[in-house]
Design a protein around this motif. Structure first.
Motif, PDB file in Angstrom:
ATOM      1  N   ASP A   1       0.270   2.136   7.107  1.00  0.00           N
ATOM      2  CA  ASP A   1       0.668   1.937   5.719  1.00  0.00           C
ATOM      3  C   ASP A   1       2.078   1.364   5.633  1.00  0.00           C
ATOM      4  O   ASP A   1       2.372   0.517   4.788  1.00  0.00           O
ATOM      5  CB  ASP A   1       0.597   3.276   4.977  1.00  0.00           C
TER       6      ASP A   1
ATOM      7  N   GLU B   1       3.445  -0.715   7.460  1.00  0.00           N
ATOM      8  CA  GLU B   1       3.496  -2.131   7.836  1.00  0.00           C
ATOM      9  C   GLU B   1       3.085  -3.044   6.686  1.00  0.00           C
ATOM     10  O   GLU B   1       3.152  -4.271   6.816  1.00  0.00           O
ATOM     11  CB  GLU B   1       2.591  -2.386   9.041  1.00  0.00           C
ATOM     12  N   LEU B   2       2.655  -2.460   5.584  1.00  0.00           N
ATOM     13  CA  LEU B   2       2.233  -3.264   4.441  1.00  0.00           C
ATOM     14  C   LEU B   2       3.417  -3.442   3.500  1.00  0.00           C
ATOM     15  O   LEU B   2       3.745  -2.570   2.700  1.00  0.00           O
ATOM     16  CB  LEU B   2       1.059  -2.592   3.715  1.00  0.00           C
ATOM     17  N   HIS B   3       4.086  -4.560   3.637  1.00  0.00           N
ATOM     18  CA  HIS B   3       5.228  -4.875   2.771  1.00  0.00           C
ATOM     19  C   HIS B   3       5.362  -6.391   2.692  1.00  0.00           C
ATOM     20  O   HIS B   3       4.815  -7.120   3.540  1.00  0.00           O
ATOM     21  CB  HIS B   3       6.510  -4.214   3.289  1.00  0.00           C
TER      22      HIS B   3
ATOM     23  N   ARG C   1       6.133  -8.805   5.726  1.00  0.00           N
ATOM     24  CA  ARG C   1       5.216  -8.939   6.855  1.00  0.00           C
ATOM     25  C   ARG C   1       4.408 -10.227   6.745  1.00  0.00           C
ATOM     26  O   ARG C   1       4.040 -10.660   5.650  1.00  0.00           O
ATOM     27  CB  ARG C   1       4.261  -7.738   6.893  1.00  0.00           C
TER      28      ARG C   1
ATOM     29  N   TYR D   1      -5.262  -6.087   2.112  1.00  0.00           N
ATOM     30  CA  TYR D   1      -3.989  -5.638   2.678  1.00  0.00           C
ATOM     31  C   TYR D   1      -2.872  -6.642   2.396  1.00  0.00           C
ATOM     32  O   TYR D   1      -1.728  -6.252   2.136  1.00  0.00           O
ATOM     33  CB  TYR D   1      -4.127  -5.421   4.184  1.00  0.00           C
ATOM     34  N   ASN D   2      -3.188  -7.941   2.441  1.00  0.00           N
ATOM     35  CA  ASN D   2      -2.175  -8.947   2.143  1.00  0.00           C
ATOM     36  C   ASN D   2      -1.721  -8.853   0.686  1.00  0.00           C
ATOM     37  O   ASN D   2      -0.531  -9.013   0.372  1.00  0.00           O
ATOM     38  CB  ASN D   2      -2.702 -10.347   2.431  1.00  0.00           C
TER      39      ASN D   2
ATOM     40  N   GLU E   1      -1.918  -6.085  -1.156  1.00  0.00           N
ATOM     41  CA  GLU E   1      -1.186  -4.820  -1.252  1.00  0.00           C
ATOM     42  C   GLU E   1       0.242  -4.994  -0.753  1.00  0.00           C
ATOM     43  O   GLU E   1       1.204  -4.499  -1.365  1.00  0.00           O
ATOM     44  CB  GLU E   1      -1.913  -3.751  -0.429  1.00  0.00           C
ATOM     45  N   ALA E   2       0.391  -5.702   0.364  1.00  0.00           N
ATOM     46  CA  ALA E   2       1.733  -5.922   0.910  1.00  0.00           C
ATOM     47  C   ALA E   2       2.582  -6.752  -0.038  1.00  0.00           C
ATOM     48  O   ALA E   2       3.800  -6.553  -0.121  1.00  0.00           O
ATOM     49  CB  ALA E   2       1.631  -6.608   2.270  1.00  0.00           C
TER      50      ALA E   2
ATOM     51  N   ARG F   1       4.233  -4.588  -3.027  1.00  0.00           N
ATOM     52  CA  ARG F   1       5.077  -3.439  -2.706  1.00  0.00           C
ATOM     53  C   ARG F   1       6.540  -3.862  -2.631  1.00  0.00           C
ATOM     54  O   ARG F   1       6.846  -5.034  -2.390  1.00  0.00           O
ATOM     55  CB  ARG F   1       4.659  -2.823  -1.364  1.00  0.00           C
TER      56      ARG F   1
END
Length: 989
Positions: free
Chosen positions: A134, A136-138, A141, A288-289, A291-292, A295
């Motif tokens: 979790d 690593e999702l920012h 990245r 995930y992309n 979500e990142a 954030r």
């Protein structure tokens, strides 16, 4: 209805319910219900296997790993340190029939052990799960993409974030549960016996048709009896109708269950399983992309710098203060010297004094210390450099070095000063390109595809000709081939072409096997070379335009692997004040696949004054790569000498639970004690999320303290030289003022003294240049004598390699001899310099009391005689076994002991180059010291002449006397400032 491969997981439950209903319906049906599907969950330490299983089960994992709703057992196997362990007892369960494998990878990507593990598991049904944390999702990245893995069962990696903060700290989100269900279903479909689903489908269809036909028969009988004129027959019809109604009631559930089972079997087939799983995996990556993207950025990504990333204006205590004192003192000294030159007229400096200061300015300005970062690939080396220099961490738009979670550093990068961020590329003239390496599994070769493709491209384009290539054959221990002769260059070139064509390159396999191995594909030709030395290398051509910017260079190197093979190093320009006098060297690691880059990393470690920051990955410290690297450090004697230059950093602290961090520290301490480092200072950091925490500040402070201490003597010699020049100028003005007050007789006596002093200094300069007792010839003779002795010991070891047994411990003997050669040379050069300078200082003081002579201290940061290529040659020797040597001697005309001479020459060749370059450097250092001392003697002689000229003139006018007084006063002020700077430097070191 659309196909849904996950329905195959519902089949066992549907069978159970169908069989139960068949008994209730009085129509017992025997359907073979499969046992719970075994799924082996394996992966390297710290990859997240336990996290995934706990998240799947919402906390506690059942002892048997049963996931009843999927009729599967997900069993976690021991952490896989070495791929070869898969052949051991602990992993015996993997090799049973109908076992699926989930290979869990950390998001750093695959290393060599992972590649080999997947090759061993190629015969099994495998999915490579990429565990995304979790944290690593920012938005900093890089975008997540699926990695293609065509050689394994699932031809792509599947990303999964088992725990996400916005859902639950312990339970897997529903989308991830569905994705994992798709993975298990894919494996279940792939492992079911051939014909199982069609047979079960046929059995269910037959049972349903039979039941429905029976119902139809009963209904027809009822109709026949109902139409009968006989009263008794109609009564029988009513009885049969009542029985039929009851039968229909109990059979309806059975029919529904059969229909449901048939639907599951029809829609849950495996035909579209891979396609639908890819869609699910891509959807997860997209999720995930996204979500990142929304954030907040981590702290390190929010670091800001001025235009062009200028970092000299940061807040106190921030990253910009790193190295501030070290740089400030040098800049202050340069400022002092510049102002002294600007005021040379007021100070009444002579030309020789001006030239001495200009040479000193050049030495101070050009002095540079390298700070190296080592560790296995993707351990966070680049991510440590960025915040040290105040650069934000952003995978998508790096301000300095790229820091993708997957490995980014494919070249040796030297971060140095540049106001505009330009990149300068140093190209290699020659290099060794590795095509294949033996793995830990007998008879298996790992092929290096990028190197093979690059070499073929160079050959096909004519950039490399056959005469430019020297091949190195595979070890004789590979396979049981009957080689009837030693390989010629033409044999190995033909074998390279055969491998290219027969194995389907450019998209060839990652591994091949010897002919006696059970696995495929086989190596087509046993003379396929292990590597090739290319001299000269081809030019880069137009691959990179002149003046390409940092991002363009990184993108080009990442896209075209052949560029990395041609690059010696990238000099990455960045605007940070520390970089004016220091450079950071970011290496691919001591386990880098390109031999040249590996040697660069190893040479850096051997530099005696180079601070080294070694990075351990926090969630997987001390793995096989770290173990190999630490053994290299141990073999080089690290831990016994000069240990204070090593800084051991554990990265990714944010990914390690609070209650596990001390365990990680203890394990790293244990690894370091294994190589003789008993009480190492450790820094557990996370530069992405905590770029300025206490431990990271301690790392910066300790590295800066080491830099200051390692350069303190050199800085002191600069100050002493500057002070000696200004002192001489002031003393000359003072004496001229004194001479004005003397009478003619006193002035004549003074002129005679000055003449004697000048003659004595000139005689001293002549002795310095010509004396075999203590001067330059003596110094060169001492160096020549030392090299004859110590370099002769290395030569003696190599010349003694006249028998196979002599090679047994040659690496250790050469390592010791080279270490002693470099240590002795360094000590002797320092002693010679100190001795010459001391002799001159005492002689000058005797001739001219109060006058000092100083020159810059000799600084030797690197080994003058590089040993990495020599020692690497000892690890890559080629030996035929006794039978092959005998056969070749009889039938091939080959000398029985040809291997001895060939291997001896393989070691001797890099030693000759090392000896030549080391001897040249040693002599150059002596010549430079002699030249500096001669220049200082000339300065003193010129000062005496200037004083003599003044003494020969009539007494000064009032204006001239005022100029002399101002010169004395101004020189005293500069001496006071230099003294203050010296006291400050002593305090900082």
């Amino acid at each position: 209805m659309p196909a849904d491969p996950t329905l195959i997981l519902d089949v066992p439950a549907a069978i159970r319910e169908t069989v139960a209903c068949s008994r209730d319906a009085g129509r017992p049906l025997q359907l073979r219900r499969p046992a719970p599907f075994p799924v082996a969950v394996i992966g390297p330490p710290g990859s997240g296997k336990t996290t995934i299983l706990r998240a799947l089960h919402g906390g506690q994992v059942p002892r048997d790993g049963l996931m009843s709703e999927w009729n599967a057992r997900l069993v976690e196997y021991p952490a896989l340190e070495r791929a070869a362990d898969l052949r051991g007892v602990s992993y015996a369960g993997l090799w049973r029939d109908q076992v699926g494998v989930l290979y869990v990878l950390p998001s750093r990507g695959l290393n060599d052990e992972d590649e080999q593990a997947l090759e061993i598991l190629r015969a099994r049904n495998v999915i490579a799960l990429e565990n995304i944390r979790d944290s690593e999702l920012h938005p900093a990245r890089a975008s997540l993409v699926l990695l293609e893995r065509p050689e394994i069962g699932c031809p792509f990696t599947v990303p999964i974030a088992p725990l996400m903060a916005q859902y639950s700290a312990t339970a897997m989100p529903q989308a991830e549960r569905r994705l994992l269900r798709h993975c298990v279903a894919f494996l279940r479909n792939a492992t079911l016996p051939d014909g199982y689903v069609p047979a079960l489908h046929e059995q269910a269809m037959t049972a349903r048709e039979a039941m429905r036909a029976d119902i139809e028969d009963q209904w027809r009988q009822v109709l026949v009896l109902a139409r009968s004129p006989a009263h008794i027959s109609r009564i029988d019809g009513v009885r049969l109708l009542l029985d039929l109604l009851e039968d229909c009631r109990v059979s309806a559930a059975f029919d529904a269950r059969l229909t449901e089972l048939i639907g599951l079997l029809e829609r849950g087939g495996s035909a579209s399983s891979a396609r639908l799983l890819r869609e699910q995996a891509q959807a997860a990556a997209d999720r995930y992309n996204i979500e990142a993207g929304h954030r907040p950025a981590p702290a390190a990504a929010r670091l800001t710098s001025g235009a062009g990333h200028s970092l000299d204006h940061g807040a106190e205590g921030g990253a910009t203060d790193f190295g501030a004192r070290y740089v400030q003192e040098r800049q202050q000294l340069l400022g002092f010297l510049g102002n002294v030159l600007a005021q040379r007229s007021q100070l009444r400096l002579i030309n020789e004094e001006q030239q001495s200061i200009e040479r000193l300015v050049l030495k101070v300005d050009e002095d540079n210390i390298d700070i190296a970062l080592l560790g296995r690939f993707s351990s966070g080396k680049s991510s440590v450099i960025n915040p040290l220099l105040g650069a934000p961490i952003d995978d998508r738009n790096p301000a300095l070095l790229p820091t993708d979670v997957r490995p980014e550093t494919s070249t040796v990068n030297r971060v140095c000063y540049s106001a505009n961020g330009e990149v300068a590329i140093e190209w290699l003239a020659r290099a060794e390109v590795t095509f294949a390496t033996q793995t830990s599994e007998p008879g298996q070769l790992r092929l290096h595809g990028d190197e093979i493709r690059s070499f073929q491209t160079w050959l096909a384009s004519g950039q490399v000709a056959d005469e430019h290539v020297t091949f190195t054959p595979l070890p004789d221990s590979f396979g049981d081939y009957d080689r009837s002769h030693l390989p010629r260059e033409a044999d190995q070139r033909t074998a390279f072409d055969a491998v290219w064509q027969d194995l389907g390159f450019p998209d060839g396999p990652r591994f091949v096997y010897a002919g006696n191995h059970t696995d495929n594909p086989k190596l087509p030709d046993p003379w396929f070379p292990a590597s090739a030395t290319i001299d000269p290398l081809p030019e880069a051509g137009t691959s990179l335009r002149a003046g390409a910017q940092r991002a363009e260079v990184f993108a080009a190197v990442k896209k075209d692997a052949s560029l990395a093979l041609l690059i010696d190093r990238l000099n990455i320009g960045f605007d940070h004040r520390l970089l004016r006098h220091a450079s950071f060297i970011d290496t691919p690691g001591t386990d880098a696949p390109i031999p040249h880059h590996r040697r660069v990393a190893q040479d850096i470690v051997r530099q005696q004054n180079c601070p080294v920051i070694y990075c351990f990955l926090g969630d997987r410290p001390g793995g096989m790569e770290d173990t190999r690297n630490l053994r290299i450090l141990r073999d080089w004697g690290i831990g016994s000498t000069n240990l204070n230059r090593f800084f051991f950093v554990i990265t990714m602290k944010h990914n390690v639970a609070d209650d596990s961090r001390e365990t990680v520290r203890d394990y790293v301490r244990h690894c370091l004690r294994e190589i003789g480092i008993s009480e190492p200072p450790l820094y557990f950091v996370d530069v992405v999320h905590y770029p300025d925490d206490e431990e990271f500040r301690a790392l910066k402070a300790d590295v800066e303290r080491f830099i200051n201490m390692s350069r303190s003597e050199l800085f002191g010699s600069w100050l002493a030289q500057a002070r000696a020049i200004v002192t001489e100028a002031r003393a000359r003005s003072v004496r001229q003022l004194e001479d004005d007050a003397k009478d003619e007789l006193q002035r004549a006596r003074r002129i005679a003294v000055l003449q004697r002093q000048r003659a004595a200094i000139e005689d001293l300069a002549g002795e310095h240049v010509n004396s075999t007792r203590w001067g330059a010839p003596w110094a060169r003779g001492r160096v020549e004598s030392l090299l004859a002795e110590k370099a002769g010991e290395v030569t003696s070891v190599i010349d003694g390699l006249t028998a196979r047994r002599a090679f047994d411990d040659v690496q250790a003997r050469l390592s010791d001899a080279l270490a002693e050669l470099n240590r002795s040379t360094r000590a002797t050069l320092t002693t010679i310099h100190t001795g010459l300078l001391g002799r001159l200082q005492s002689a000058v003081a005797e001739v001219r009391p109060g006058t000092s002579i100083y020159v810059s201290k000799v600084t030797i940061d690197t080994d003058l005689f590089p040993g990495t290529a020599i020692l690497e040659a000892t690890r890559n020797l080629y030996w035929r076994n006794v039978f092959k040597r005998g056969f070749q001697r009889v039938f091939g005309g080959e000398d029985f002991n040809a291997d001895i001479g060939r291997n001896s020459e393989k070691i001797a060749q890099p030693w000759r180059k090392s000896r030549e370059s080391g001897t040249t450097q040693a002599n150059s250092l002596i010549d430079e010291s002699v030249k500096d001392m001669k220049a200082e003697l000339n300065r003193i002689s010129a000062s005496i002449k200037a004083e003599l000229d003044e003494a020969s003139r009539p007494p000064s006018s009032p204006d001239h006397k005022a100029e002399l007084e101002r010169a004395c006063s101004l020189a005293a002020e500069w001496l006071s400032r230099l003294d203050a700077l010296g006291r400050q430097a002593e305090g900082s070191s």
